[in-house]
Design a protein around this motif. Structure first.
Motif, PDB file in Angstrom:
ATOM      1  N   UNK A  40       0.814  -1.199   0.000  1.00 30.09           N
ATOM      2  CA  UNK A  40       0.000   0.000   0.000  1.00 30.09           C
ATOM      3  C   UNK A  40       0.850   1.252   0.000  1.00 30.09           C
ATOM      4  N   UNK A  41       0.179   2.386   0.127  1.00 34.33           N
ATOM      5  CA  UNK A  41       0.840   3.691   0.143  1.00 34.33           C
ATOM      6  C   UNK A  41       0.180   4.538   1.221  1.00 34.33           C
ATOM      7  N   UNK A  42       1.015   5.134   2.066  1.00 35.11           N
ATOM      8  CA  UNK A  42       0.561   6.069   3.096  1.00 35.11           C
ATOM      9  C   UNK A  42       1.120   7.439   2.754  1.00 35.11           C
ATOM     10  N   UNK A  43       0.290   8.469   2.820  1.00 33.94           N
ATOM     11  CA  UNK A  43       0.767   9.810   2.501  1.00 33.94           C
ATOM     12  C   UNK A  43       0.968  10.619   3.778  1.00 33.94           C
ATOM     13  N   UNK A  44       1.722  11.695   3.646  1.00 40.47           N
ATOM     14  CA  UNK A  44       1.888  12.621   4.752  1.00 40.47           C
ATOM     15  C   UNK A  44       0.535  13.177   5.156  1.00 40.47           C
ATOM     16  N   UNK A  45       0.341  13.381   6.438  1.00 39.57           N
ATOM     17  CA  UNK A  45      -0.895  13.964   6.933  1.00 39.57           C
ATOM     18  C   UNK A  45      -0.847  15.484   6.790  1.00 39.57           C
ATOM     19  N   UNK A  46      -1.990  16.063   6.558  1.00 34.37           N
ATOM     20  CA  UNK A  46      -2.113  17.514   6.534  1.00 34.37           C
ATOM     21  C   UNK A  46      -2.677  17.963   7.884  1.00 34.37           C
ATOM     22  N   UNK A  47      -2.682  19.260   8.099  1.00 32.85           N
ATOM     23  CA  UNK A  47      -3.289  19.796   9.313  1.00 32.85           C
ATOM     24  C   UNK A  47      -4.768  19.404   9.369  1.00 32.85           C
ATOM     25  N   UNK A  48      -5.443  19.451   8.228  1.00 32.46           N
ATOM     26  CA  UNK A  48      -6.860  19.058   8.177  1.00 32.46           C
ATOM     27  C   UNK A  48      -7.046  17.596   8.574  1.00 32.46           C
ATOM     28  N   UNK A  49      -6.128  16.724   8.157  1.00 33.97           N
ATOM     29  CA  UNK A  49      -6.217  15.310   8.535  1.00 33.97           C
ATOM     30  C   UNK A  49      -6.153  15.140  10.043  1.00 33.97           C
ATOM     31  N   UNK A  50      -5.372  15.966  10.690  1.00 32.98           N
ATOM     32  CA  UNK A  50      -5.207  15.876  12.146  1.00 32.98           C
ATOM     33  C   UNK A  50      -6.377  16.524  12.893  1.00 32.98           C
ATOM     34  N   UNK A  51      -6.964  17.578  12.323  1.00 30.84           N
ATOM     35  CA  UNK A  51      -8.000  18.342  13.023  1.00 30.84           C
ATOM     36  C   UNK A  51      -9.403  17.782  12.776  1.00 30.84           C
ATOM     37  N   UNK A  52      -9.742  17.484  11.540  1.00 29.64           N
ATOM     38  CA  UNK A  52     -11.107  17.083  11.179  1.00 29.64           C
ATOM     39  C   UNK A  52     -11.640  15.883  11.969  1.00 29.64           C
ATOM     40  N   UNK A  53     -10.851  14.851  12.228  1.00 31.60           N
ATOM     41  CA  UNK A  53     -11.400  13.699  12.957  1.00 31.60           C
ATOM     42  C   UNK A  53     -11.873  14.017  14.373  1.00 31.60           C
ATOM     43  N   UNK A  54     -11.422  15.124  14.933  1.00 33.54           N
ATOM     44  CA  UNK A  54     -11.819  15.483  16.307  1.00 33.54           C
ATOM     45  C   UNK A  54     -13.321  15.760  16.394  1.00 33.54           C
ATOM     46  N   UNK A  55     -13.950  16.077  15.253  1.00 41.38           N
ATOM     47  CA  UNK A  55     -15.391  16.323  15.258  1.00 41.38           C
ATOM     48  C   UNK A  55     -16.198  15.080  14.882  1.00 41.38           C
ATOM     49  N   UNK A  56     -15.521  14.002  14.508  1.00 38.44           N
ATOM     50  CA  UNK A  56     -16.187  12.748  14.148  1.00 38.44           C
ATOM     51  C   UNK A  56     -16.855  12.159  15.402  1.00 38.44           C
ATOM     52  N   UNK A  57     -18.137  11.809  15.307  1.00 34.52           N
ATOM     53  CA  UNK A  57     -18.869  11.297  16.473  1.00 34.52           C
ATOM     54  C   UNK A  57     -18.236  10.020  17.020  1.00 34.52           C
ATOM     55  N   UNK A  58     -17.652   9.199  16.143  1.00 35.19           N
ATOM     56  CA  UNK A  58     -17.029   7.953  16.607  1.00 35.19           C
ATOM     57  C   UNK A  58     -15.799   8.239  17.457  1.00 35.19           C
TER      58      UNK A  58
END
Length: 138
Positions: A40-58
């Motif tokens: 597979x391939x993993x990409x560098x995370x962006x600031x949005x990748x780090x911030x957006x999940x904090x609002x995910x209900x799960x």
């Protein structure tokens, strides 16, 4: 860039900046059809990748789920899965999840995919690239 020259969408200004890291999972993801997916391939995370999940209900219900969401956002490909979703990440073996968590940490916090290891027989210490090479090898 010269005046009048256009850059293709997504083309980086600095081609030496590495943003995607190929890898091979230790065990692999087995899909519903029984096919095994290890590369597979993993990409560098962006600031949005780090911030957006904090609002995910799960993630709000279970902070440990943050890992699943982060990996689903940054896994470009796993075998024939492109893009990878949270269901695929949830189906990983624990050893593969730990591998990807370590790879994520290495590329996003340390800036490399190298690990220091020692030969079990002679004790000689050396570095290995756990993420594989630029062509997807391991």
């Amino acid at each position: 860039m010269a005046r009048g020259t256009q850059r293709a969408p997504g083309q980086l200004r600095d081609p030496s900046l590495r943003t995607e890291y190929p890898f091979v999972l230790p065990r692999g993801y087995r899909d519903r059809n029984g096919s095994l997916h290890r590369d597979g391939v993993l990409r560098l995370a962006t600031a949005r990748d780090e911030i957006a999940p904090r609002t995910d209900f799960r993630v709000r219900q279970n902070p440990a789920y943050l890992t699943v969401v982060l990996l689903a956002r940054t896994l470009v490909r796993l075998g024939t899965y492109e893009p990878v979703d949270t269901d695929v990440v949830e189906g990983l073996f624990a050893s593969d999840l730990a591998f990807l968590q370590d790879l994520y940490r290495r590329i996003n916090q340390q800036g490399h995919t190298e690990a220091e290891v020692a030969c079990p027989e002679c004790g000689h210490e050396f570095s290995v690239d756990i993420g594989g090479d630029a062509t997807g090898g391991s």
